[in-house]
Write a protein that holds these residues in place. Structure first.
Motif, PDB file in Angstrom:
ATOM      1  N   PRO A  65      42.933 133.862  27.489  1.00 59.81           N
ATOM      2  CA  PRO A  65      42.058 132.630  27.808  1.00 59.81           C
ATOM      3  C   PRO A  65      42.125 132.416  29.183  1.00 59.81           C
ATOM      4  CG  PRO A  65      43.590 132.379  26.025  1.00 59.81           C
ATOM      5  CD  PRO A  65      44.000 133.537  26.465  1.00 59.81           C
ATOM      6  N   GLY A  66      41.055 131.975  29.956  1.00 53.28           N
ATOM      7  CA  GLY A  66      40.801 131.609  31.279  1.00 53.28           C
ATOM      8  C   GLY A  66      40.921 132.722  32.189  1.00 53.28           C
ATOM      9  N   SER A  67      40.939 133.982  31.667  1.00 55.31           N
ATOM     10  CA  SER A  67      41.049 135.269  32.641  1.00 55.31           C
ATOM     11  C   SER A  67      40.001 136.112  32.413  1.00 55.31           C
ATOM     12  CB  SER A  67      42.365 136.009  32.258  1.00 55.31           C
ATOM     13  OG  SER A  67      42.499 137.139  33.071  1.00 55.31           O
ATOM     14  N   ALA A  68      39.606 136.810  33.559  1.00 51.49           N
ATOM     15  CA  ALA A  68      38.758 137.707  33.861  1.00 51.49           C
ATOM     16  C   ALA A  68      39.147 139.154  34.028  1.00 51.49           C
ATOM     17  CB  ALA A  68      37.714 137.575  34.920  1.00 51.49           C
ATOM     18  N   ALA A  69      40.571 139.144  33.803  1.00 55.28           N
ATOM     19  CA  ALA A  69      41.316 140.495  34.062  1.00 55.28           C
ATOM     20  C   ALA A  69      41.274 141.390  32.810  1.00 55.28           C
ATOM     21  CB  ALA A  69      42.888 140.228  34.721  1.00 55.28           C
ATOM     22  N   LEU A  70      40.726 142.569  32.836  1.00 58.39           N
ATOM     23  CA  LEU A  70      40.737 143.051  31.577  1.00 58.39           C
ATOM     24  C   LEU A  70      42.115 143.857  31.096  1.00 58.39           C
ATOM     25  CD1 LEU A  70      38.747 145.112  30.028  1.00 58.39           C
ATOM     26  CD2 LEU A  70      39.236 146.905  31.257  1.00 58.39           C
ATOM     27  N   PRO A  71      42.504 143.275  29.949  1.00 56.29           N
ATOM     28  CA  PRO A  71      43.647 143.496  29.298  1.00 56.29           C
ATOM     29  C   PRO A  71      43.992 145.081  29.239  1.00 56.29           C
ATOM     30  CG  PRO A  71      42.668 141.874  28.144  1.00 56.29           C
ATOM     31  CD  PRO A  71      41.427 142.601  28.925  1.00 56.29           C
ATOM     32  N   SER A  99      36.215 125.898  26.157  1.00 59.49           N
ATOM     33  CA  SER A  99      37.224 125.029  26.593  1.00 59.49           C
ATOM     34  C   SER A  99      36.927 124.597  27.748  1.00 59.49           C
ATOM     35  CB  SER A  99      38.722 125.816  26.444  1.00 59.49           C
ATOM     36  OG  SER A  99      38.339 126.978  27.387  1.00 59.49           O
ATOM     37  N   GLY A 100      35.954 124.919  28.630  1.00 63.98           N
ATOM     38  CA  GLY A 100      35.682 124.649  30.110  1.00 63.98           C
ATOM     39  C   GLY A 100      34.370 123.873  29.964  1.00 63.98           C
ATOM     40  N   SER A 101      33.868 123.535  31.283  1.00 65.95           N
ATOM     41  CA  SER A 101      32.517 122.952  31.262  1.00 65.95           C
ATOM     42  C   SER A 101      31.428 124.252  31.364  1.00 65.95           C
ATOM     43  CB  SER A 101      32.591 122.246  32.787  1.00 65.95           C
ATOM     44  OG  SER A 101      32.575 123.471  33.778  1.00 65.95           O
ATOM     45  N   ALA A 102      30.336 123.694  31.026  1.00 59.81           N
ATOM     46  CA  ALA A 102      29.133 124.794  31.028  1.00 59.81           C
ATOM     47  C   ALA A 102      29.181 125.655  32.223  1.00 59.81           C
ATOM     48  CB  ALA A 102      28.027 124.288  30.680  1.00 59.81           C
ATOM     49  N   LYS A 103      29.284 125.107  33.474  1.00 58.30           N
ATOM     50  CA  LYS A 103      29.317 125.894  34.597  1.00 58.30           C
ATOM     51  C   LYS A 103      30.449 126.918  34.833  1.00 58.30           C
ATOM     52  CE  LYS A 103      29.167 125.551  39.705  1.00 58.30           C
ATOM     53  NZ  LYS A 103      29.339 124.425  41.011  1.00 58.30           N
ATOM     54  N   ALA A 104      31.591 126.257  34.295  1.00 60.19           N
ATOM     55  CA  ALA A 104      32.764 127.159  34.369  1.00 60.19           C
ATOM     56  C   ALA A 104      32.928 128.295  33.638  1.00 60.19           C
ATOM     57  CB  ALA A 104      34.223 126.394  34.324  1.00 60.19           C
ATOM     58  N   ASN A 105      32.363 128.029  32.513  1.00 58.73           N
ATOM     59  CA  ASN A 105      32.069 128.826  31.410  1.00 58.73           C
ATOM     60  C   ASN A 105      31.028 130.144  31.709  1.00 58.73           C
ATOM     61  OD1 ASN A 105      33.785 127.723  29.663  1.00 58.73           O
ATOM     62  ND2 ASN A 105      32.461 126.545  28.321  1.00 58.73           N
ATOM     63  N   ARG A 106      29.937 129.746  32.343  1.00 61.12           N
ATOM     64  CA  ARG A 106      29.094 130.748  32.736  1.00 61.12           C
ATOM     65  C   ARG A 106      29.727 131.428  33.946  1.00 61.12           C
ATOM     66  NH1 ARG A 106      25.381 126.411  32.626  1.00 61.12           N
ATOM     67  NH2 ARG A 106      25.568 126.131  34.672  1.00 61.12           N
ATOM     68  N   GLU A 107      30.183 131.079  34.667  1.00 59.41           N
ATOM     69  CA  GLU A 107      31.023 131.674  35.864  1.00 59.41           C
ATOM     70  C   GLU A 107      32.241 132.711  35.280  1.00 59.41           C
ATOM     71  OE1 GLU A 107      32.500 128.901  38.524  1.00 59.41           O
ATOM     72  OE2 GLU A 107      30.613 128.388  39.489  1.00 59.41           O
ATOM     73  N   ALA A 161      26.857 135.128  29.625  1.00 60.98           N
ATOM     74  CA  ALA A 161      25.989 134.274  28.784  1.00 60.98           C
ATOM     75  C   ALA A 161      26.884 132.847  28.381  1.00 60.98           C
ATOM     76  CB  ALA A 161      26.127 134.993  27.514  1.00 60.98           C
ATOM     77  N   GLY A 162      27.783 132.781  29.202  1.00 59.51           N
ATOM     78  CA  GLY A 162      28.403 131.568  29.098  1.00 59.51           C
ATOM     79  C   GLY A 162      29.281 131.234  27.778  1.00 59.51           C
ATOM     80  N   ALA A 163      29.332 130.133  27.114  1.00 58.08           N
ATOM     81  CA  ALA A 163      30.149 129.864  26.051  1.00 58.08           C
ATOM     82  C   ALA A 163      29.593 130.588  24.870  1.00 58.08           C
ATOM     83  CB  ALA A 163      30.541 128.630  25.755  1.00 58.08           C
ATOM     84  N   ALA A 164      30.293 131.137  23.903  1.00 57.00           N
ATOM     85  CA  ALA A 164      29.865 131.847  22.651  1.00 57.00           C
ATOM     86  C   ALA A 164      29.104 130.660  21.750  1.00 57.00           C
ATOM     87  CB  ALA A 164      31.012 132.492  21.705  1.00 57.00           C
ATOM     88  N   GLY A 165      27.951 131.091  21.135  1.00 60.69           N
ATOM     89  CA  GLY A 165      27.622 129.896  20.239  1.00 60.69           C
ATOM     90  C   GLY A 165      28.336 129.840  18.843  1.00 60.69           C
ATOM     91  N   THR A 166      27.680 129.018  18.243  1.00 62.24           N
ATOM     92  CA  THR A 166      28.430 128.418  16.946  1.00 62.24           C
ATOM     93  C   THR A 166      28.094 129.620  15.863  1.00 62.24           C
ATOM     94  OG1 THR A 166      26.709 126.963  16.421  1.00 62.24           O
ATOM     95  CG2 THR A 166      28.806 126.071  17.521  1.00 62.24           C
ATOM     96  N   GLU A 167      26.751 130.019  16.121  1.00 60.85           N
ATOM     97  CA  GLU A 167      26.199 131.164  14.995  1.00 60.85           C
ATOM     98  C   GLU A 167      27.128 132.341  15.446  1.00 60.85           C
ATOM     99  OE1 GLU A 167      24.098 131.779  19.058  1.00 60.85           O
ATOM    100  OE2 GLU A 167      24.832 130.006  17.932  1.00 60.85           O
ATOM    101  N   ASP A 168      27.546 132.546  16.336  1.00 66.75           N
ATOM    102  CA  ASP A 168      28.588 133.718  16.512  1.00 66.75           C
ATOM    103  C   ASP A 168      29.209 133.932  15.341  1.00 66.75           C
ATOM    104  OD1 ASP A 168      29.789 136.111  17.694  1.00 66.75           O
ATOM    105  OD2 ASP A 168      28.957 135.632  19.532  1.00 66.75           O
TER     106      ASP A 168
END
Length: 231
Positions: free
Chosen positions: A134-140, A171-179, A208-215
């Motif tokens: 959550p909240g991380s861009a580091a590859l586990p 969990s975040g804003s649309a802008k934060a999720n895209r970034e 692509a931002g936040a995952a859609g509900t259809e995912d």
């Protein structure tokens, strides 16, 4: 061809002269191999190749001898005719040798083309999904084995279209999720690049931002790698 064949026959004769009855079958097998080697298109290739070289050497020698003659004799067509005849025969033998070589190679070319076609048809698209904290861009570290498998696949199929798409959860804003989704996709791209992305690959990196509900994937924090070989 005559020299090579005579040599083979001479060797067989020597073997036959000192052979015991137990060797008779082996000598017969050797003779059969010799006959097969000098028959068909292989034999034609050897024969015409040898004759082309022999006639070519004869033509060169005749021309050299003609050049040493006085000019009024060198102009005599009767003297130049042997060189011209041998040159024509050499050219014809070269054509025959090339035709025999093509008859030998054509089935091999056809088999190679079919093999390449079947291999290309068997190569399918590969899709790999890597999940993030959550909240991380580091590859586990737990996902590096999947990434390495993609790198190995690309090494075998360098002509490929590669799409790297990142998502976040909601969990975040649309802008934060895209970034964040873009940062995750870039992290995967960088990790693949350090493992040797092929120069022939076409790469697209998408946030692509936040995952859609259809995912269907319940975990939105992920990156999907899609590899489509281009043949």
């Amino acid at each position: 061809m005559r020299v090579s064949r005579y040599l083979a026959i001479a060797v067989l004769g020597a073997l036959a002269g000192c052979a015991s009855p137990d060797r008779a079958g082996q000598n017969a097998a050797i003779q059969a191999d010799v006959n097969q080697t000098f028959g068909g298109d292989v034999g034609a290739l050897i024969y015409h190749g040898y004759e082309a070289a022999r006639e070519g050497e004869g033509a060169d020698k005749a021309r050299a001898e003609l050049a040493e003659q006085p000019s009024y004799l060198a102009a005599d067509s009767a003297l130049s005719e042997p060189a011209m005849t041998m040159a024509d025969e050499a050219a014809e033998h070269r054509r025959q040798a090339e035709a025999a070589l093509n008859r030998i190679l054509d089935p091999l070319r056809e088999r190679i083309a079919k093999l390449e076609s079947s291999q290309q048809a068997a190569v399918a698209e590969v899709t790999t999904v890597l999940h993030f904290a959550p909240g991380s861009a580091a590859l586990p570290a737990s996902e590096t084995a999947k990434l390495q498998a993609v790198a190995h696949y690309l090494a075998r199929h360098p002509h490929a279209s590669v799409t790297i798409t990142g998502w976040s959860d909601k969990s975040g804003s649309a802008k934060a999720n895209r970034e964040l989704s873009r940062a995750r996709a870039n992290a995967v791209y960088d990790a693949l690049n350090t493992r040797g992305l092929p120069l022939d690959a076409r790469i697209a990196v998408i946030g692509a931002g936040a995952a859609g509900t259809e995912d269907n994937d319940p975990i939105g924090r992920r990156v999907k790698i899609e590899v489509r070989p281009l043949g």
